[in-house]
Scaffold this motif. Structure first.
Motif, PDB file in Angstrom:
ATOM      1  N   VAL A 114      -3.018   0.496  12.263  1.00  0.00           N
ATOM      2  CA  VAL A 114      -2.327   0.891  11.618  1.00  0.00           C
ATOM      3  C   VAL A 114      -3.346   2.139  11.003  1.00  0.00           C
ATOM      4  O   VAL A 114      -4.714   2.466  11.061  1.00  0.00           O
ATOM      5  CB  VAL A 114      -2.423   0.161  10.007  1.00  0.00           C
ATOM      6  CG1 VAL A 114      -1.848  -1.156  10.316  1.00  0.00           C
ATOM      7  CG2 VAL A 114      -3.433  -0.603   9.762  1.00  0.00           C
ATOM      8  N   ASP A 115      -2.328   3.448  10.026  1.00  0.00           N
ATOM      9  CA  ASP A 115      -2.270   4.403   9.605  1.00  0.00           C
ATOM     10  C   ASP A 115      -3.609   3.926   7.566  1.00  0.00           C
ATOM     11  O   ASP A 115      -3.197   3.141   7.181  1.00  0.00           O
ATOM     12  CB  ASP A 115      -1.379   5.749   8.869  1.00  0.00           C
ATOM     13  CG  ASP A 115      -1.985   6.390   8.525  1.00  0.00           C
ATOM     14  OD1 ASP A 115      -2.226   6.484   7.163  1.00  0.00           O
ATOM     15  OD2 ASP A 115      -1.439   7.726   8.383  1.00  0.00           O
ATOM     16  N   PRO A 116      -4.863   4.177   8.305  1.00  0.00           N
ATOM     17  CA  PRO A 116      -5.894   4.122   7.164  1.00  0.00           C
ATOM     18  C   PRO A 116      -5.423   4.636   5.708  1.00  0.00           C
ATOM     19  O   PRO A 116      -5.788   3.963   4.439  1.00  0.00           O
ATOM     20  CB  PRO A 116      -6.781   5.037   7.484  1.00  0.00           C
ATOM     21  CG  PRO A 116      -7.070   5.693   7.679  1.00  0.00           C
ATOM     22  CD  PRO A 116      -5.638   5.337   8.799  1.00  0.00           C
ATOM     23  N   ASP A 117      -4.426   5.347   5.595  1.00  0.00           N
ATOM     24  CA  ASP A 117      -4.098   5.172   4.293  1.00  0.00           C
ATOM     25  C   ASP A 117      -3.014   5.084   3.518  1.00  0.00           C
ATOM     26  O   ASP A 117      -2.147   4.987   3.013  1.00  0.00           O
ATOM     27  CB  ASP A 117      -3.292   7.700   4.431  1.00  0.00           C
ATOM     28  CG  ASP A 117      -3.845   7.818   2.982  1.00  0.00           C
ATOM     29  OD1 ASP A 117      -4.150   6.850   1.826  1.00  0.00           O
ATOM     30  OD2 ASP A 117      -2.812   8.786   2.998  1.00  0.00           O
ATOM     31  N   THR A 118      -1.495   5.289   4.652  1.00  0.00           N
ATOM     32  CA  THR A 118      -0.621   4.546   4.152  1.00  0.00           C
ATOM     33  C   THR A 118      -0.296   3.300   4.706  1.00  0.00           C
ATOM     34  O   THR A 118       0.705   2.410   4.313  1.00  0.00           O
ATOM     35  CB  THR A 118       0.168   5.463   4.998  1.00  0.00           C
ATOM     36  OG1 THR A 118       0.796   4.842   6.230  1.00  0.00           O
ATOM     37  CG2 THR A 118       0.365   6.898   4.505  1.00  0.00           C
ATOM     38  N   GLY A 119      -1.046   2.668   5.792  1.00  0.00           N
ATOM     39  CA  GLY A 119      -0.637   1.148   5.367  1.00  0.00           C
ATOM     40  C   GLY A 119       0.204   1.217   7.260  1.00  0.00           C
ATOM     41  O   GLY A 119       0.384  -0.312   7.175  1.00  0.00           O
TER      42      GLY A 119
ATOM     43  N   ALA B 101      -7.085  -3.240  12.685  1.00  0.00           N
ATOM     44  CA  ALA B 101      -7.089  -2.278  11.471  1.00  0.00           C
ATOM     45  C   ALA B 101      -6.839  -1.097  12.846  1.00  0.00           C
ATOM     46  O   ALA B 101      -6.369  -0.285  12.226  1.00  0.00           O
ATOM     47  CB  ALA B 101      -8.515  -2.081  10.496  1.00  0.00           C
TER      48      ALA B 101
ATOM     49  N   THR C 103       0.834  -0.977   0.285  1.00  0.00           N
ATOM     50  CA  THR C 103      -0.092   0.265  -0.115  1.00  0.00           C
ATOM     51  C   THR C 103       0.740   0.939   0.579  1.00  0.00           C
ATOM     52  O   THR C 103       0.933   1.993  -0.937  1.00  0.00           O
ATOM     53  CB  THR C 103      -0.947   0.305   1.216  1.00  0.00           C
ATOM     54  OG1 THR C 103      -1.960  -0.937   1.119  1.00  0.00           O
ATOM     55  CG2 THR C 103      -1.728   0.922   0.981  1.00  0.00           C
TER      56      THR C 103
END
Lengths: 80, 289
Positions: B213-218, B210, B118
């Motif tokens: 983790v950062d939802p944008d970068t994973g 989830a 990602t």
């Protein structure tokens, strides 16, 4: 004018299992006729890159739409 | 800023970029479905481990034997001395699961690429379709340590029936809230992968993977944020993580053991795909543990 025949939204955190979103999208793409398309919302840059690669390979067009709440929206279609 | 407990097992994209041609490093992509991942793009020089074909036992629900593991790694040109950097599809879940397997099979230096595919894609870093061919090695599994990595059904069942969950051992269900409560038995897209009953193991708390983790970068969240998310999990008790088939549980196992430094964390890899199909076994529905 492209007729959208199916809409997909896949959230990365909710995906788990033997079938993955790209596979489901590919199956739907293979059923598209001319001037037909799919709108796809994804929140994973990996899926977007894979989807672009596969769409180009199979000669589908990809148009990027707006981005909202980490979701990237695309129109994938077969030309008229 | 506070550091992760074991920053040495996590690498960033810059480290990988700087070491693409480093012969002491093997970059390994682990995919559940390589046809929609590695085959389309991968990090230049990365070799492929297929989760189902290369790491799962060919006949029963288990992992490959040490001998099969040796054979797979030798063919890919991975030696015992290599620094192995893992990343992969599905949010790095199967890379984390493979990290767990590498540890159980005693590999000295294995690391995870933070953010996996990602983040690599988001940053627009170089990709390749070329499959590298490294000279065959003679990889040897030097020790097998399932004891500190894995929990089996019978132990979890014993803990539950003795009322030890929440007291001596903390069970963490890392699935989504809907799976935990029993509202769904598998994510909605997978109608053919449902268990017989929905719900969670009695006593298990729900902390979806989830959240880490950062939802944008994973990428994993900073340590102070992780410490808040897992703030109610005591460090002086044993911890067992589980999900549906074990891959998300391995991701949270990595967070707890290597990023937050919990001393005793194991994965119940049988997970709900095993537990929720057994006749007569206790299952709880709803939001309460």
């Amino acid at each position: 004018m492209i007729r959208v025949v199916k809409e997909f939204t896949f959230r990365r955190s909710e995906i788990c299992g033997g079938r993955n979103p790209i596979r489901m999208i590919l199956e739907a793409m293979n059923e598209l006729g001319q001037c037909e398309g799919l709108t796809i919302e994804l929140d994973d840059y990996d899926w977007v890159l894979v989807l672009r690669g596969l769409a180009e390979l199979h000669e589908f067009k990809v148009e990027e739409c707006e981005k909202a709440n980490n979701f990237l929206k695309f129109l994938v279609y077969k030309s008229c | 800023m506070a550091q992760y407990a074991r920053p040495d097992v996590l690498v960033d994209t810059k480290f990988v970029m700087d070491n693409l041609n480093n012969e002491t490093i093997r970059i390994v992509e682990v995919d559940y479905d390589h046809t929609t991942a590695y085959d389309v793009w991968h990090i230049p020089g990365a070799v492929l481990l297929r989760w189902r074909e290369d790491l799962r036992h060919p006949e029963i629900r288990d992992f490959v034997s040490p001998e099969q593991f040796e054979d797979r790694l030798s063919k890919l040109g991975i030696s015992n001395e290599h620094i192995v950097i893992l990343y992969g599809d599905y949010n790095n879940w199967f890379a984390a699961y493979t990290f767990w397997l590498f540890k159980a099979y005693g590999h000295e230096d294995v690391r995870l690429l933070n953010g996996g595919r990602t983040n690599w894609a988001k940053l627009g870093l170089p990709t390749s379709k070329e499959v590298p061919n490294y000279p065959r090695t003679s990889y040897k599994v030097k020790k097998v340590d399932w004891g500190s990595h894995r929990t089996f059904l019978w132990e979890v069942l014993q803990r539950v029936t003795k009322g030890e969950t929440g007291k001596l051992v903390t069970l963490i269900d890392v699935r989504s809230q809907k799976e935990y409560t029993g509202e769904i038995k598998a994510p909605p897209e997978y109608a053919d992968e449902q268990t017989q009953v929905g719900g969670h193991i009695p006593g298990a708390v729900n902390i979806p993977w989830a959240q880490a983790v950062d939802p944008d970068t994973g990428e994993f969240k900073p340590v102070h944020e992780l410490a808040k998310i897992y703030g109610n999990i005591p460090k002086d008790k044993e911890i067992i993580t589980y999900c549906r088939i074990g891959e998300r549980a391995a991701h949270t196992w990595f967070v707890l053991k290597y990023l937050l430094g919990y001393p005793s964390v194991r994965v119940y890899d049988g997970s709900s795909a095993e537990w929720n199909n057994i006749v007569g076994i206790p299952v709880k529905k709803g939001t309460e543990p």
